[in-house]
Design a protein around this motif. Structure first.
Motif, PDB file in Angstrom:
ATOM      1  N   LEU A   1       1.268   2.888  -6.027  1.00  0.00           N
ATOM      2  CA  LEU A   1       0.675   4.110  -6.108  1.00  0.00           C
ATOM      3  C   LEU A   1      -0.259   4.314  -7.231  1.00  0.00           C
ATOM      4  O   LEU A   1       0.252   3.758  -8.286  1.00  0.00           O
ATOM      5  CB  LEU A   1       1.662   5.344  -6.021  1.00  0.00           C
ATOM      6  CG  LEU A   1       2.604   5.480  -4.844  1.00  0.00           C
ATOM      7  CD1 LEU A   1       3.544   6.593  -4.791  1.00  0.00           C
ATOM      8  CD2 LEU A   1       1.858   5.066  -3.404  1.00  0.00           C
ATOM      9  N   GLY A   2      -1.482   4.801  -7.171  1.00  0.00           N
ATOM     10  CA  GLY A   2      -2.143   4.821  -8.381  1.00  0.00           C
ATOM     11  C   GLY A   2      -3.298   3.915  -8.591  1.00  0.00           C
ATOM     12  O   GLY A   2      -4.242   3.873  -9.297  1.00  0.00           O
TER      13      GLY A   2
ATOM     14  N   TYR B   1       3.461  11.335 -10.018  1.00  0.00           N
ATOM     15  CA  TYR B   1       4.199  11.361  -8.617  1.00  0.00           C
ATOM     16  C   TYR B   1       5.804  11.608  -9.243  1.00  0.00           C
ATOM     17  O   TYR B   1       6.740  10.811  -8.942  1.00  0.00           O
ATOM     18  CB  TYR B   1       4.084  10.290  -7.811  1.00  0.00           C
ATOM     19  CG  TYR B   1       2.749   9.973  -7.594  1.00  0.00           C
ATOM     20  CD1 TYR B   1       2.122  10.829  -6.863  1.00  0.00           C
ATOM     21  CD2 TYR B   1       2.200   8.868  -7.872  1.00  0.00           C
ATOM     22  CE1 TYR B   1       0.568  10.502  -6.319  1.00  0.00           C
ATOM     23  CE2 TYR B   1       0.925   8.355  -7.470  1.00  0.00           C
ATOM     24  CZ  TYR B   1       0.119   9.137  -6.806  1.00  0.00           C
ATOM     25  OH  TYR B   1      -1.106   8.977  -6.803  1.00  0.00           O
TER      26      TYR B   1
ATOM     27  N   ARG C   1       0.917  -1.184  -0.179  1.00  0.00           N
ATOM     28  CA  ARG C   1       0.076  -0.032   0.229  1.00  0.00           C
ATOM     29  C   ARG C   1       0.679   1.495   0.035  1.00  0.00           C
ATOM     30  O   ARG C   1       0.556   2.375  -0.419  1.00  0.00           O
ATOM     31  CB  ARG C   1      -0.860  -0.259   1.268  1.00  0.00           C
ATOM     32  CG  ARG C   1      -0.166  -0.267   2.626  1.00  0.00           C
ATOM     33  CD  ARG C   1      -1.190   0.082   3.819  1.00  0.00           C
ATOM     34  NE  ARG C   1      -2.228   1.160   3.771  1.00  0.00           N
ATOM     35  CZ  ARG C   1      -2.745   1.272   4.725  1.00  0.00           C
ATOM     36  NH1 ARG C   1      -2.958   0.485   5.818  1.00  0.00           N
ATOM     37  NH2 ARG C   1      -3.747   2.361   5.133  1.00  0.00           N
ATOM     38  N   TYR C   2       2.306   1.179   0.229  1.00  0.00           N
ATOM     39  CA  TYR C   2       2.831   2.242   0.575  1.00  0.00           C
ATOM     40  C   TYR C   2       3.592   2.600  -0.806  1.00  0.00           C
ATOM     41  O   TYR C   2       4.277   3.668  -0.899  1.00  0.00           O
ATOM     42  CB  TYR C   2       4.011   2.221   1.804  1.00  0.00           C
ATOM     43  CG  TYR C   2       3.231   1.968   3.060  1.00  0.00           C
ATOM     44  CD1 TYR C   2       2.573   3.142   3.553  1.00  0.00           C
ATOM     45  CD2 TYR C   2       3.216   0.838   3.622  1.00  0.00           C
ATOM     46  CE1 TYR C   2       2.067   2.911   4.729  1.00  0.00           C
ATOM     47  CE2 TYR C   2       2.623   0.666   4.780  1.00  0.00           C
ATOM     48  CZ  TYR C   2       2.012   1.514   5.474  1.00  0.00           C
ATOM     49  OH  TYR C   2       1.265   1.458   6.634  1.00  0.00           O
ATOM     50  N   TYR C   3       3.636   1.831  -1.468  1.00  0.00           N
ATOM     51  CA  TYR C   3       4.608   2.044  -2.867  1.00  0.00           C
ATOM     52  C   TYR C   3       3.776   1.644  -4.306  1.00  0.00           C
ATOM     53  O   TYR C   3       4.298   1.704  -5.331  1.00  0.00           O
ATOM     54  CB  TYR C   3       5.996   1.432  -2.585  1.00  0.00           C
ATOM     55  CG  TYR C   3       6.120   0.088  -2.710  1.00  0.00           C
ATOM     56  CD1 TYR C   3       6.233  -0.689  -3.849  1.00  0.00           C
ATOM     57  CD2 TYR C   3       6.326  -0.512  -1.483  1.00  0.00           C
ATOM     58  CE1 TYR C   3       6.449  -2.067  -3.861  1.00  0.00           C
ATOM     59  CE2 TYR C   3       6.455  -2.027  -1.083  1.00  0.00           C
ATOM     60  CZ  TYR C   3       6.468  -2.802  -2.433  1.00  0.00           C
ATOM     61  OH  TYR C   3       6.651  -4.165  -2.262  1.00  0.00           O
TER      62      TYR C   3
END
Length: 223
Positions: free
Chosen positions: A35-36, A207, A31-33
């Motif tokens: 993204l999107g 990002y 969930r931390y990396y």
């Protein structure tokens, strides 16, 4: 209710070994990396009766989220790893999500053999292409499995073009430990496919290039 169907030869030993234990805490860490992913799902626009397929569905996390947003859509997930599919099935059952799952190779996946569905209205690939060696064949197969007027949605690691070089080097070295390789030619390949198919392509850098987001929309069938 969720259903797992198994078909075809299984060449997924590497993925099964990689995720045999990781699958139990995969969602807590990713969930931390990754993204999107939620942006992709929110933009699927899958009203009642829309057939949806996730290629490389992993733990089923994305499809469960899609089930919350689109309770009347017909959701399907495929993955090459039986270990991941076992977790996906449990995830769907735990959340009372009606999802069908099948084991298969994304480079030659036959949706009719697996699900009795010829083509899908929406297909999405979330951090999938970076894990499949023959990723261009996966793209081609995904488009073959897409209905006229349907859309292919992709989010994956980008080129990190606007991030510090040291970050890019560290990220890629770390990803390689998990058999992950960002596809630097993704935009070029997608634009070539869109031109060939007469499709509409939306391509975004997220990002600072950490991730790339793309939507390829096929034209409706002539006549």
């Amino acid at each position: 209710m969720s259903v797992i169907e198994h078909g075809g030869d299984n060449h997924a030993d590497l993925m099964d070994r990689t995720y045999r234990y990781q699958r139990h805490f995969y969602d807590l860490t990713r969930r931390y990396y990754l993204l999107g992913r939620d942006r992709l799902i929110a933009e699927l626009d899958a009203p009642e009766g829309t057939t949806v397929l996730e290629v490389g569905c992993g733990t089923g996390r994305n499809l469960v989220h899609a089930a919350r947003l689109y309770p009347q859509a017909l959701l399907h997930g495929m993955d090459i790893s039986d270990e991941m599919l076992a977790t996906a099935h449990k995830t769907a059952v735990r959340h009372h999500a009606d999802i069908r799952f099948a084991q298969g190779d994304a480079t030659r996946f036959n949706p009719y053999a697996a699900f009795g569905v010829s083509r899908f209205d929406r297909i999405f690939m979330s951090y999938t292409l970076s894990m499949i060696p023959d990723w261009q064949k996966t793209l081609a197969q995904g488009i073959c499995n897409l209905a006229h007027g349907g859309s292919l949605h992709i989010v994956d690691f980008g080129g990190q073009e606007r991030l510090p070089r040291w970050f890019r080097a560290l990220l890629r070295a770390w990803l390689a430990k998990f058999h992950v390789s960002p596809r630097d030619e993704l935009e070029r390949v997608l634009r070539a496919l869109a031109a060939k198919l007469g499709a509409e392509l939306e391509f975004r850098s997220l990002y600072g290039g950490y991730a790339w987001y793309a939507v390829l929309r096929l034209p409706a069938q002539a006549g």
